[in-house]
Write an enzyme that holds these catalytic residues in place. Structure first.
Site, short mmCIF file in Angstrom:
data_model
loop_
_atom_site.label_atom_id
_atom_site.label_comp_id
_atom_site.label_asym_id
_atom_site.label_seq_id
_atom_site.Cartn_x
_atom_site.Cartn_y
_atom_site.Cartn_z
N GLU A 1 -8.08 -5.87 -9.96
CA GLU A 1 -8.73 -5.12 -8.94
C GLU A 1 -9.29 -3.85 -9.54
O GLU A 1 -9.38 -3.61 -10.84
CB GLU A 1 -7.98 -4.90 -7.79
CG GLU A 1 -7.06 -4.19 -7.98
CD GLU A 1 -5.86 -3.81 -6.79
OE1 GLU A 1 -6.55 -4.21 -5.51
OE2 GLU A 1 -4.77 -3.76 -6.73
N LEU B 1 -4.14 -5.32 -3.90
CA LEU B 1 -3.97 -5.09 -2.61
C LEU B 1 -4.62 -6.00 -1.74
O LEU B 1 -5.73 -6.24 -1.96
CB LEU B 1 -4.64 -3.70 -2.57
CG LEU B 1 -4.08 -3.24 -1.22
CD1 LEU B 1 -2.74 -2.75 -0.82
CD2 LEU B 1 -5.12 -2.21 -0.62
N LYS C 1 0.90 -1.16 -0.01
CA LYS C 1 0.01 -0.08 0.09
C LYS C 1 0.98 1.35 -0.02
O LYS C 1 0.99 1.89 0.85
CB LYS C 1 -0.88 -0.08 1.02
CG LYS C 1 -2.36 0.64 1.34
CD LYS C 1 -3.19 0.55 1.99
CE LYS C 1 -4.35 1.24 1.95
NZ LYS C 1 -5.35 1.50 0.74
C1 PLP Z 1 -5.79 -0.43 -5.03
C2 PLP Z 1 -6.84 -0.86 -3.99
N1 PLP Z 1 -7.16 -2.11 -3.93
C3 PLP Z 1 -8.19 -2.49 -3.05
C4 PLP Z 1 -8.49 -1.68 -2.02
C5 PLP Z 1 -9.54 -2.02 -0.93
O1 PLP Z 1 -8.72 -2.33 0.36
P1 PLP Z 1 -9.56 -2.24 1.83
O2 PLP Z 1 -10.72 -3.19 1.79
O3 PLP Z 1 -8.48 -2.24 2.95
O4 PLP Z 1 -9.90 -0.66 1.95
C6 PLP Z 1 -7.99 -0.23 -1.82
C7 PLP Z 1 -8.36 0.50 -0.90
O5 PLP Z 1 -8.03 1.70 -0.97
C8 PLP Z 1 -7.06 0.05 -3.00
O6 PLP Z 1 -6.42 1.10 -3.20
#
Ligand code: PLP
Length: 286
Positions: A179, A203, A147
């Site tokens: 995603e 992610l 992240k």
């Molecule tokens: C690229 C990406 N994928 C997935 C997610 C979802 O992650 P989370 O469920 O931890 O918010 C995020 C969240 O900002 C993201 O930036």
């Protein structure tokens, strides 16, 4: 009244928070971040977010500036300084301030920044209507599991969706679903939830995990595997998940309806389960 932020050991009004131009977060995007939702002032899945933060820091070889207990204390302190009950906590750690040079500086102190804003989850009307998405080729780097604050590719991709009047972009790499620009994406086909595996191309979403746990508890069949682009295009349902969107149906893809064009029956089951789960967790925390 201005929102209160946290920067390197002190709480201060957000608009007074300043970092030097040579901060490596500004110069290189050399940092990592987390977004943690808080419902009724209780951070949701905090240990999981802090674990992912540690994983991101390890991946970029930056020492964690604080122990988890200290992070938790500061996050609760920040939440307590804001008036609204449901908040979105943003935190980031960069490699600090140093003369511009790609290799890591010796002895630079990391920059730690946190802010809180009101958590805006989809309205009932948005949940009923669902989101629209366009598809695009995933041209991001090969460490999408970290992240990192360097989000230029995600910004360009999200702008592609915005230019098309859509809410999100659904990405494919080598013909397989990865995603969204800021969300994980799931498909439903033949009454089975299809989830792309958590690998270096996506992610590891905290909400992704919650959805898989809830699918198991509602006895929805799940397959975690590579999902081909045509499976996505033919899916009965598509969902996106994130800490702020929770779980939301994608009802239009590239201008065409997904399934019936309305949030599907499995979405309704999971969305309901998610709301129930949230309530149970918050009751326990209270
Ligand atoms: C690229 C990406 N994928 C997935 C997610 C979802 O992650 P989370 O469920 O931890 O918010 C995020 C969240 O900002 C993201 O930036």
């Amino acid at each position: 009244m201005s929102d209160i932020a946290y920067l390197n050991g002190e709480f201060l009004p957000l608009e007074q928070a300043r970092v030097p131009a040579l901060d490596r977060g500004f110069i290189f995007g050399d940092g990592v971040y987390e977004v943690i939702p808080a419902y009724s002032r209780h951070p949701f899945r905090l240990p999981e977010h802090l674990r992912r933060l540690q994983r991101s820091l390890d991946a970029i070889r930056l020492a964690n500036p604080m122990a988890d207990a200290e992070w938790a204390r500061l996050i609760h302190d920040l939440i307590g300084r804001h008036a609204v009950e449901d908040q979105s906590i943003y935190l980031q750690v960069t490699r600090g301030v140093a003369k511009r040079d790609h290799a890591f500086p010796k002895g630079a102190a990391p920059t730690v920044f946190m802010m809180s804003s009101p958590l805006v989850t989809p309205s009932r009307e948005q949940v009923e209507r669902g989101a629209s998405a366009v598809t695009a080729v995933d041209f991001r780097w090969l460490r999408c599991d970290i992240k990192v604050t360097s989000l230029l590719a995600n910004c360009l991709l999200r702008q592609q969706a915005a230019d098309a009047g859509a809410d999100e972009v659904v990405l494919f790499r080598d013909g397989q679903l990865t995603e969204g620009s800021s969300s994980n994406v799931f498909a439903v086909a033949k009454d089975t939830l299809l989830a792309p595996p958590k690998n270096h191309l996506v992610l590891p979403g905290i909400t992704y995990d919650v959805v898989l746990e809830l699918a198991a508890s509602t006895k929805m069949p799940v397959e975690v595997r590579a999902i081909a682009e045509d499976e996505v295009r033919r899916a009965d349902e598509l969902w996106l998940t994130s800490s702020s969107k929770e779980v939301l149906a994608i009802t239009r893809l590239d201008g065409r309806p997904v399934g019936t064009g309305k949030p599907g029956k499995w979405f309704r089951t999971l969305h309901h389960a998610f709301q129930e789960f949230k309530r149970t967790v918050m009751r326990r925390a209270a």
